[in-house]
Design a protein around this motif. Structure first.
Motif, PDB file in Angstrom:
ATOM      1  N   UNK A 198      48.859  50.530  71.754  1.00  0.00           N
ATOM      2  CA  UNK A 198      48.954  49.315  72.575  1.00  0.00           C
ATOM      3  C   UNK A 198      48.554  48.131  71.695  1.00  0.00           C
ATOM      4  N   UNK A 199      47.545  47.335  72.073  1.00  0.00           N
ATOM      5  CA  UNK A 199      47.151  46.203  71.232  1.00  0.00           C
ATOM      6  C   UNK A 199      45.728  45.772  71.538  1.00  0.00           C
ATOM      7  N   UNK A 200      44.981  45.505  70.474  1.00  0.00           N
ATOM      8  CA  UNK A 200      43.668  44.875  70.592  1.00  0.00           C
ATOM      9  C   UNK A 200      43.744  43.552  69.843  1.00  0.00           C
ATOM     10  N   UNK A 201      43.249  42.503  70.484  1.00  0.00           N
ATOM     11  CA  UNK A 201      43.423  41.135  69.989  1.00  0.00           C
ATOM     12  C   UNK A 201      42.072  40.446  69.887  1.00  0.00           C
ATOM     13  N   UNK A 202      41.878  39.676  68.816  1.00  0.00           N
ATOM     14  CA  UNK A 202      40.626  38.934  68.630  1.00  0.00           C
ATOM     15  C   UNK A 202      40.913  37.544  68.088  1.00  0.00           C
ATOM     16  N   UNK A 203      40.056  36.617  68.470  1.00  0.00           N
ATOM     17  CA  UNK A 203      40.180  35.245  67.972  1.00  0.00           C
ATOM     18  C   UNK A 203      39.396  35.061  66.673  1.00  0.00           C
ATOM     19  N   UNK A 204      38.439  35.948  66.435  1.00  0.00           N
ATOM     20  CA  UNK A 204      37.562  35.803  65.270  1.00  0.00           C
ATOM     21  C   UNK A 204      37.959  36.787  64.174  1.00  0.00           C
ATOM     22  N   UNK A 205      37.712  36.440  62.908  1.00  0.00           N
ATOM     23  CA  UNK A 205      38.021  37.353  61.810  1.00  0.00           C
ATOM     24  C   UNK A 205      37.348  38.711  62.019  1.00  0.00           C
ATOM     25  N   UNK A 206      37.924  39.774  61.466  1.00  0.00           N
ATOM     26  CA  UNK A 206      37.450  41.133  61.744  1.00  0.00           C
ATOM     27  C   UNK A 206      35.971  41.391  61.477  1.00  0.00           C
ATOM     28  N   UNK A 207      35.391  40.722  60.481  1.00  0.00           N
ATOM     29  CA  UNK A 207      34.001  41.018  60.112  1.00  0.00           C
ATOM     30  C   UNK A 207      32.977  40.341  61.019  1.00  0.00           C
ATOM     31  N   UNK A 208      33.416  39.487  61.911  1.00  0.00           N
ATOM     32  CA  UNK A 208      32.487  38.725  62.754  1.00  0.00           C
ATOM     33  C   UNK A 208      31.933  39.603  63.881  1.00  0.00           C
ATOM     34  N   UNK A 209      30.620  39.672  63.968  1.00  0.00           N
ATOM     35  CA  UNK A 209      29.979  40.427  65.052  1.00  0.00           C
ATOM     36  C   UNK A 209      30.016  39.605  66.348  1.00  0.00           C
ATOM     37  N   UNK A 210      30.197  40.269  67.489  1.00  0.00           N
ATOM     38  CA  UNK A 210      30.289  39.521  68.755  1.00  0.00           C
ATOM     39  C   UNK A 210      28.985  38.809  69.104  1.00  0.00           C
ATOM     40  N   UNK A 211      29.125  37.586  69.564  1.00  0.00           N
ATOM     41  CA  UNK A 211      28.005  36.779  70.045  1.00  0.00           C
ATOM     42  C   UNK A 211      28.212  36.479  71.531  1.00  0.00           C
ATOM     43  N   UNK A 212      27.137  36.139  72.217  1.00  0.00           N
ATOM     44  CA  UNK A 212      27.238  35.891  73.664  1.00  0.00           C
ATOM     45  C   UNK A 212      28.297  34.854  74.001  1.00  0.00           C
ATOM     46  N   UNK A 213      28.367  33.799  73.205  1.00  0.00           N
ATOM     47  CA  UNK A 213      29.287  32.697  73.524  1.00  0.00           C
ATOM     48  C   UNK A 213      30.747  33.059  73.279  1.00  0.00           C
ATOM     49  N   UNK A 214      30.988  34.152  72.545  1.00  0.00           N
ATOM     50  CA  UNK A 214      32.368  34.571  72.304  1.00  0.00           C
ATOM     51  C   UNK A 214      33.080  34.988  73.589  1.00  0.00           C
ATOM     52  N   UNK A 215      32.321  35.566  74.537  1.00  0.00           N
ATOM     53  CA  UNK A 215      32.964  36.193  75.687  1.00  0.00           C
ATOM     54  C   UNK A 215      33.527  35.191  76.699  1.00  0.00           C
ATOM     55  N   UNK A 216      32.778  34.147  77.067  1.00  0.00           N
ATOM     56  CA  UNK A 216      33.421  33.124  77.914  1.00  0.00           C
ATOM     57  C   UNK A 216      34.619  32.485  77.230  1.00  0.00           C
ATOM     58  N   UNK A 217      34.540  32.307  75.899  1.00  0.00           N
ATOM     59  CA  UNK A 217      35.636  31.699  75.157  1.00  0.00           C
ATOM     60  C   UNK A 217      36.867  32.603  75.144  1.00  0.00           C
ATOM     61  N   UNK A 218      36.650  33.916  74.987  1.00  0.00           N
ATOM     62  CA  UNK A 218      37.804  34.822  74.940  1.00  0.00           C
ATOM     63  C   UNK A 218      38.493  34.923  76.295  1.00  0.00           C
ATOM     64  N   UNK A 219      37.754  34.580  77.375  1.00  0.00           N
ATOM     65  CA  UNK A 219      38.361  34.652  78.712  1.00  0.00           C
ATOM     66  C   UNK A 219      39.554  33.707  78.844  1.00  0.00           C
TER      67      UNK A 219
END
Length: 293
Positions: A198-219
């Motif tokens: 299927x597909x997994x998609x990210x806005x941040x480069x692969x090496x970036x660890x998830x931060x709390x603020x990433x999740x509202x932004x990815x919504x």
């Protein structure tokens, strides 16, 4: 250093301190980004309103051979890079406020050209009624060719992805952080499966660890990819309602599955219905809003 605007943007996207607005300012100054690599640290600091420390780090990354080498490894990892300048950038996503400059994808990128995308989001603690609601919605939508978009979170998101797969449909997971750091860790196996079929998609480069603020932004990406967003169980204050709000701002449809007035997980959808979201009882209620498809 690079031959194309696309390559320069990708490198810039890896620089610490290069957020969406910073890249926009640089794009407004020079849409090719070529002059960026000729600017001195002092000029960058002044133009981008950076502190001396931020300017030093940004400048180091701008000329970092390590970043250049890291980007070259993505092809070997089957990581696709899609910039806003590319023809395969999702057309609906390009229409939203602050669309991602760069997307990092692993899996079947052809799914991004499918117009029939619907996002399904909800609580991390669904009840048996929430699970049953998904069973009433996801398999028929998948059978009708809808790509199910969600956020790989535990609960409703995970169940939506899994039901789409089990139904023989297709699904896209939009994650916070980068592709090398799947969150939550308990969904690593599911993410690996989605990356293959299927597909997994990210806005941040692969090496970036998830931060709390990433999740509202990815919504905003979850809703931005889709013609509509379905909320299946959510508390009155939740990330799912943030996704629904983004959908409204983006001019997309918002759907909600009603629930008992005494149930905490029903408060979010019920509130959305009060505010004008379409009440959903079956998959046909969703498809009816898109007669042109």
């Amino acid at each position: 250093m690079y031959d194309s605007v696309r390559e320069r943007l990708i490198h810039l996207h890896h620089c610490r301190g290069a957020g969406w607005k910073t890249i926009r300012r640089l794009f407004d100054m020079d849409p090719t980004f070529s002059s960026l690599f000729a600017l001195s640290p002092d000029v960058l600091q002044t133009y981008l309103s950076l502190s001396p420390q931020q300017s030093t780090v940004f400048f180091q990354d701008l000329y970092s051979p390590q970043i250049e080498s890291m980007i070259k490894t993505y092809r070997d990892k089957n990581i696709h890079i899609i910039t806003i300048f590319d023809l395969d950038y999702p057309p609906l996503l390009k229409q939203i406020y602050e669309p991602p400059w760069v997307l990092y994808a692993k899996g079947n990128t052809k799914l991004l050209s499918n117009l029939k995308m619907i996002s399904i989001v909800g609580t991390r603690r669904p009840t048996k009624e929430g699970a049953e609601s998904l069973r009433q919605l996801v398999p028929p939508l998948a059978a009708d060719g809808w790509v199910i978009v969600s956020g790989l979170a535990v609960g409703i998101d995970t169940m939506a992805h899994e039901m789409a797969v089990e139904s023989g449909g297709k699904t896209i997971a939009v994650i916070g952080g980068g592709l090398d750091h799947i969150y939550p860790r308990q969904n690593e196996k599911l993410a690996k499966q989605l990356m293959e079929e299927h597909l997994v998609l990210a806005e941040h480069p692969p090496h970036i660890r998830p931060q709390k603020w990433h999740f509202p932004s990815r919504n905003r990406i979850i809703s931005g990819l889709s013609l509509g967003t379905v909320v299946v169980q959510a508390k009155a204050r939740s990330g799912s309602l943030i996704t629904a709000l983004f959908a409204l701002e983006q001019g997309r449809e918002v759907f909600a599955v009603p629930g008992p007035i005494f149930l905490e997980q029903a408060k979010g959808p019920n509130m959305l219905i009060q505010q004008g979201a379409k009440l959903v009882q079956c998959a046909a209620d969703i498809a009816a809003e898109f007669p042109y498809l």
